[in-house]
Scaffold this active site. Structure first.
Site, PDB file in Angstrom:
ATOM      1  N   TYR A 138     -84.994  -4.840  -7.224  1.00 43.46           N
ATOM      2  CA  TYR A 138     -86.119  -5.321  -7.755  1.00 43.46           C
ATOM      3  C   TYR A 138     -84.820  -6.445  -8.356  1.00 43.46           C
ATOM      4  CZ  TYR A 138     -89.823  -8.159 -10.416  1.00 43.46           C
ATOM      5  OH  TYR A 138     -90.445  -9.538 -11.163  1.00 43.46           O
ATOM      6  N   HIS A 143     -85.710 -14.439  -8.985  1.00 37.82           N
ATOM      7  CA  HIS A 143     -87.021 -13.933  -8.663  1.00 37.82           C
ATOM      8  C   HIS A 143     -87.684 -13.032  -9.561  1.00 37.82           C
ATOM      9  CE1 HIS A 143     -90.389 -12.359  -6.457  1.00 37.82           C
ATOM     10  NE2 HIS A 143     -89.994 -10.913  -6.583  1.00 37.82           N
ATOM     11  N   ARG A 152     -95.657 -13.467 -17.584  1.00 37.22           N
ATOM     12  CA  ARG A 152     -95.890 -13.030 -18.867  1.00 37.22           C
ATOM     13  C   ARG A 152     -94.987 -14.112 -19.883  1.00 37.22           C
ATOM     14  NH1 ARG A 152     -94.397  -8.559 -16.060  1.00 37.22           N
ATOM     15  NH2 ARG A 152     -92.007  -9.484 -16.136  1.00 37.22           N
ATOM     16  N   GLU A 214     -85.444 -10.530   1.507  1.00 33.63           N
ATOM     17  CA  GLU A 214     -84.824  -9.536   0.572  1.00 33.63           C
ATOM     18  C   GLU A 214     -83.944  -9.232   1.890  1.00 33.63           C
ATOM     19  OE1 GLU A 214     -86.958  -6.035  -0.542  1.00 33.63           O
ATOM     20  OE2 GLU A 214     -88.428  -7.141  -1.522  1.00 33.63           O
ATOM     21  N   TYR A 257    -101.995  -2.530  -9.717  1.00 34.58           N
ATOM     22  CA  TYR A 257    -100.081  -2.350  -9.588  1.00 34.58           C
ATOM     23  C   TYR A 257    -100.475  -1.162 -11.148  1.00 34.58           C
ATOM     24  CZ  TYR A 257     -98.803  -5.859 -12.884  1.00 34.58           C
ATOM     25  OH  TYR A 257     -98.043  -6.128 -14.401  1.00 34.58           O
ATOM     26  N   THR A 363     -86.096  -9.245  -3.736  1.00 37.23           N
ATOM     27  CA  THR A 363     -86.829 -10.561  -2.776  1.00 37.23           C
ATOM     28  C   THR A 363     -85.901 -11.713  -3.672  1.00 37.23           C
ATOM     29  OG1 THR A 363     -89.226 -10.184  -3.065  1.00 37.23           O
ATOM     30  CG2 THR A 363     -87.841 -12.693  -3.622  1.00 37.23           C
TER      31      THR A 363
END
Lengths: 435, 435
Positions: A138, A143, A152, A214, A257, A363
């Site tokens: 990640y 991203h 958030r 990616e 998730y 990403t």
């Protein structure tokens, strides 16, 4: 400096210049058995046929290992170690070089040319490697920041761990497929109203089907359980790089998730480009990633080594009417952590690796609007439409949309080192009935 | 009813009664090549030697497939389909039965007995299956509730998705090891003070090393990408069950797991018991799992089929001085979702499966204090010590602690269907220096 030229006719815009020599697995109508090949211009060189025709006669070091070029994957070749990747790639470059030292091997060997040189359009590509384990990171900071902001707010966009370690998750190896394989829209549990008092999911085809731009990197050496791969040794474990589309079902992901991460929202398909660009081919394009104020812990400290790559990346969507729109253009420099850092982190607790294991970058997005690596970022979590050619609009992908990722290093005509394309067409979800 | 008896001497308390016939992979000092075997009492029957000695001469249906018993894993045998597992297991039972129909095959064949019957103490166990992908679920409702309560309070203990789907994460296949393999305490990033304003992690050996009591289930059939395995067909995809210890580093986990789930806190080692107890052997012990008010979506509805198993489970810790304490006793009925439900959910979006893929149940805990499946629950997130024999106390595991999980179905002497043991000794972390 005029670039080196091959005696094979290579379009100056080809991703597969003589500077590249990527490796893949092909089959043909005449010989359906998958086997290793390299790409040059619009042609593949069938390495099984090349080997059978004594193509490696001038390279004594590879003689004991020639059987690797009859395997149905590149794993055995990869396992020979980076030294051999270098030797084999440079030898093949010199065989293909106009005015090179080995004209009798292929250029003037018309019988072998006929057997080994195959137009790419006549080749079917297969998975280049048999993947053991696949971990998707990640490391695309922009991203992570963009997505974190959507969910958030900007203050808490990045989790506190984010700049200290390459955050990631174990992915599903069985659903990694080669470019061109159709991707079926998954059915799954989705929650239509996340704010409802009673949270009752339904089973439905995903309505928020996204792509993710990616890079993937294949591992070429084993490590035992307990072994720590030190950051300075990590490059020896890396075979080469491919483009990757980590197709994602955002609605399935949102519901599933917590607390253990994405599973079914990702494991219906992950596409990779068929030609593995070796680390040697990428090294002239070494670059810095995204700078950070966070001082890395020593086990992740690359001591300013340039371990990212200056790869121009783009994503296009082709709709059912055949019209293509480039929806994103960015660079692989938009990563916070490099593949050596991912591997050093992944093994710091002793996790073992096998040849063929795959690392995903996460990403890759730039900061500008036209540099975003997935639709979730472009549509602001469903808030705005993405304009496509022919008046089409998208929030998420529709059935029969084809997504194609492209990536290339350099700009000098005739000297490009590119990946070709990683593409896939979205097919309608399976119609399911349960009673 | 007096139980069936084998002419092989079997202790009435043995987990490997004639009712069981579990399959594994062994090697010996005389023949270091790993090969399939079954266990009966304190003996292994070497199936490669048994096959070579015409042991299957009375079973014509297996003749074309006998090479599966010379393979270094059980994958090829598993792939024969459940019908063959049934036939082979029942044939071997009848060969081993006192007064059975085939005394000449082994009982009176002293040459073959000498070659094929090996005391278990002379066998080294190996991984029974070559694992493709491994997914670990979280179906132990009491565990999820207990852990959720510790971190989010009782009100929010379970995430809203929890009772609707088997929540899980993709695990690391490469670090699944057979019982007896030492487990090295991992180094990793930990945050010493999660409440600090500036969150600066350190690299350290984990200080919160835990076990997790789980079951694992191996898959015995392939499914293609896009295939949905319907809940009623799922049992045909299941080969057998093992005990599993999903070793967990709680401090690494606490720092790394947001937002994508556990990675390094789990992938330093996962232990499984060596003998795969086939689904047929477990079926007499079919039971209900934990009841729930949540009506399952139809694709997960087993229509009241009993798809859990009444397996008595226990966990013991043996400290460096050789003293052993049973720290937990519970039952495998403490699961909310069954393996068929996990497989039906895992494939609802088309995720492909391969023979040898492994499903983990998640930590199994009862509701009472002495039924908890991990130290995190027993110590209340570090709040209280667990008392061990000899005055030792533990919050988390110390170096050289051995954790052993045991599991057995039934109570009738001579008719037990058990798993033996899944054990591992914790070794000190690697000493690392970085400059």
């Amino acid at each position: 400096m005029a670039p080196l030229q091959s005696w094979v006719d290579v379009d100056p815009k080809s991703h597969f210049s003589i500077y590249n020599i990527p490796f893949g697995i092909i089959s043909t109508a005449e010989d359906k058995k998958p086997r290793p090949a390299i790409a040059i211009g619009d042609y593949a060189i069938d390495l099984k046929a090349f080997t059978a025709g004594n193509g490696f006669s001038a390279l004594s070091t590879i003689q004991p290992y020639q059987s690797v070029f009859s395997e149905p994957t590149l794993n055995a070749f990869a396992a020979l170690t980076r030294e051999y990747h270098t030797i084999v790639r440079e030898y093949l470059q010199s065989v293909l070089l106009n005015g090179g030292p080995f004209p009798e091997v292929l250029q003037r060997n018309f019988d072998l040319r006929k057997k080994a040189i195959i137009p790419l359009e006549k080749c079917e590509n297969h998975m280049p490697m048999k993947i053991g384990d696949y971990t998707d990171f990640y490391a695309g900071l922009n991203h992570a920041h963009n997505v974190g902001t959507l969910f958030r707010g900007e203050e808490n966009a990045l989790q506190p761990n984010y700049t200290h370690m390459p955050v990631g998750y174990h992915g599903r190896a069985s659903s990694v497929v080669v470019s061109g394989t159709p991707i079926q829209r998954p059915n799954g549990q989705i929650l239509e109203n996340h704010n409802a008092e009673v949270k009752q999911p339904i089973l439905s085809p995903s309505r928020k089907l996204d792509f993710e731009l990616e890079l993937g990197c294949f591992v070429c050496a084993n490590s035992d359980m307990g072994d720590v791969i030190r950051i300075e040794d990590a490059p020896d474990y890396l075979f080469g790089v491919v483009l990757m589309n980590d197709w994602s079902a955002r609605d399935i992901q949102a519901w599933e998730y917590q607390p253990l991460g994405p599973v079914h929202s990702k494991n219906f398909g992950t596409s990779i480009s068929p030609w593995v660009v070796l680390m040697d081919a990428l090294e002239p394009f070494a670059a810095n990633g995204i700078p950070t104020d966070t001082k890395p812990l020593p086990y992740l400290d690359e001591k300013k080594r340039q371990s990212h790559f200056d790869i121009d990346l783009s994503v296009s969507i082709t709709t059912h009417d055949g019209k293509t729109t480039t929806v994103s253009q960015t660079t692989a420099k938009n990563l916070l952590f490099s593949f050596p850092q991912m591997l050093a982190h992944h093994t710091i607790g002793g996790c073992p690796f096998n040849v063929g294991d795959l690392l995903g970058s996460g990403t890759i997005s730039g900061r500008a609007d036209n540099e975003k690596g997935c639709l979730l970022e472009m549509n602001g979590n469903g808030q705005k439409e993405v304009q496509l050619a022919g008046g089409e609009k998208r929030i998420y992908l529709e059935d029969y949309d084809e997504v194609a990722i492209s990536g290339v290093c350099g700009s000098e005509p005739g000297a490009l080192v590119g990946f070709g394309e990683c593409s896939g067409t979205l097919e309608p979800a399976a119609e399911l009935k349960f009673s």
